[in-house]
Enzyme design. Sequence first.
Site, mmCIF file in Angstrom:
data_model
loop_
_atom_site.group_PDB
_atom_site.id
_atom_site.type_symbol
_atom_site.label_atom_id
_atom_site.label_comp_id
_atom_site.label_asym_id
_atom_site.label_seq_id
_atom_site.Cartn_x
_atom_site.Cartn_y
_atom_site.Cartn_z
ATOM 1 N N HIS A 117 0.820 -1.217 0.000
ATOM 2 C CA HIS A 117 0.000 0.000 0.000
ATOM 3 C C HIS A 117 0.858 1.273 0.000
ATOM 4 C CE1 HIS A 117 -3.584 -2.328 0.409
ATOM 5 N NE2 HIS A 117 -3.296 -2.758 1.616
ATOM 6 N N ASP B 290 -2.758 -10.560 -2.526
ATOM 7 C CA ASP B 290 -3.307 -10.100 -1.256
ATOM 8 C C ASP B 290 -4.804 -9.832 -1.406
ATOM 9 O OD1 ASP B 290 -3.902 -7.842 0.864
ATOM 10 O OD2 ASP B 290 -1.953 -8.632 1.430
ATOM 11 N N HIS C 139 -6.314 -7.316 -0.418
ATOM 12 C CA HIS C 139 -6.451 -5.896 -0.740
ATOM 13 C C HIS C 139 -5.684 -5.564 -2.017
ATOM 14 C CE1 HIS C 139 -6.719 -6.051 3.765
ATOM 15 N NE2 HIS C 139 -7.806 -5.358 3.500
ATOM 16 N N ASP D 209 -4.090 -13.082 3.450
ATOM 17 C CA ASP D 209 -5.342 -12.583 4.026
ATOM 18 C C ASP D 209 -6.544 -12.823 3.130
ATOM 19 O OD1 ASP D 209 -4.246 -10.799 2.246
ATOM 20 O OD2 ASP D 209 -4.361 -9.066 3.559
#
Length: 341
Positions: free
Chosen positions: A158, A193, A195, A282
């Site tokens: 990120h 991931d 995200h 995740d």
Amino acid sequence: MKAVYTELHRSHDPQFFLVRGVVKRTTEQPERADRLLAGLKAGKHQLVEPTVFGQGPRARVHSAEYLSFLSEAWDAWSALGDAGPEMIGNIHPVRNAATYPSHIIGRLGWHTADTAAPIGPGTWAAACAATDVAATAAQMVMDGEDAVYALCRPPGHHAYRDIAGGFCFLNNSAVAAAHLRLAHERVAILDVDVHHGNGTQGIFYEQPDVLTVSIHADPASFYPFVWGYAHERGAGPGFGANLNIPLPIGTGDEGYLAALASARKTIEALAPGALVVALGLDASEHDPLAGLAVTTEGFRRIGAAIARIGLPTVFVQEGGYLSDILGANLTAALAGFEAAR
């Protein structure tokens, strides 16, 4: 497969996490690494200490201004005299017709996208160590290893060129890719991931030599909300070198593997010389953030599918939070890769 790891990650131990207006303990805890280490032990992976590369690999992907901020931030914050135990911005300027601030509070806001990346006394040291882990894994692959796993903490995908966010400060996957570019004309990053890898996308968005592919939960209802949509294809000379595959919340093994098959076609069309896998565990059905529903056997199949891409591969650990199944999912993903190789 060898695994690169350092205990220096423990100096970053954030406490603050704002969830829908409620302050909670963050899920990005040092214990994550302990559970991942247990997964490596179960898979009989040899641990390797990282080489200390210095600023070079970080400076390839992050601005000098940002690196200076991160290295000085805690001392400047502490000098205020009345500041809290962690650095959390109370402004986040959108930078329209803005002036770069000189005050530490202004700089903190300028360089953070959200409140999910609190800076503590050991954050800079841990983040630098994580980039050394990633660069070491990339160098090992450049030196002849078929695949290497980098246990990076804090995570990185990120983090933009000059902005922290979402638990991330320095972009470890981008560091690995930029390091591999020293030996390869083109490199691909596959982010698995839950995200979207928005920071990685942002760093390489205008570059044709690094393909960024992200498979993630639909950002219409999941972090990071404003990046990660299918229409984001890159810009300028990098147009066409970014692929986002958002999945409906709750997607399980079969839907995920179908998306991965599509991603593989795009990667193979670019014909890169090496692959970075931003390995977010995740996407698990048991992860506390609950975006997707991949099983442990699903992670094994994901690892096998990645192996069949057939490229020298660096696995860089991204997300995967505190669940009883975290270590087993890592063991499965790496074992699936090794078995299919």
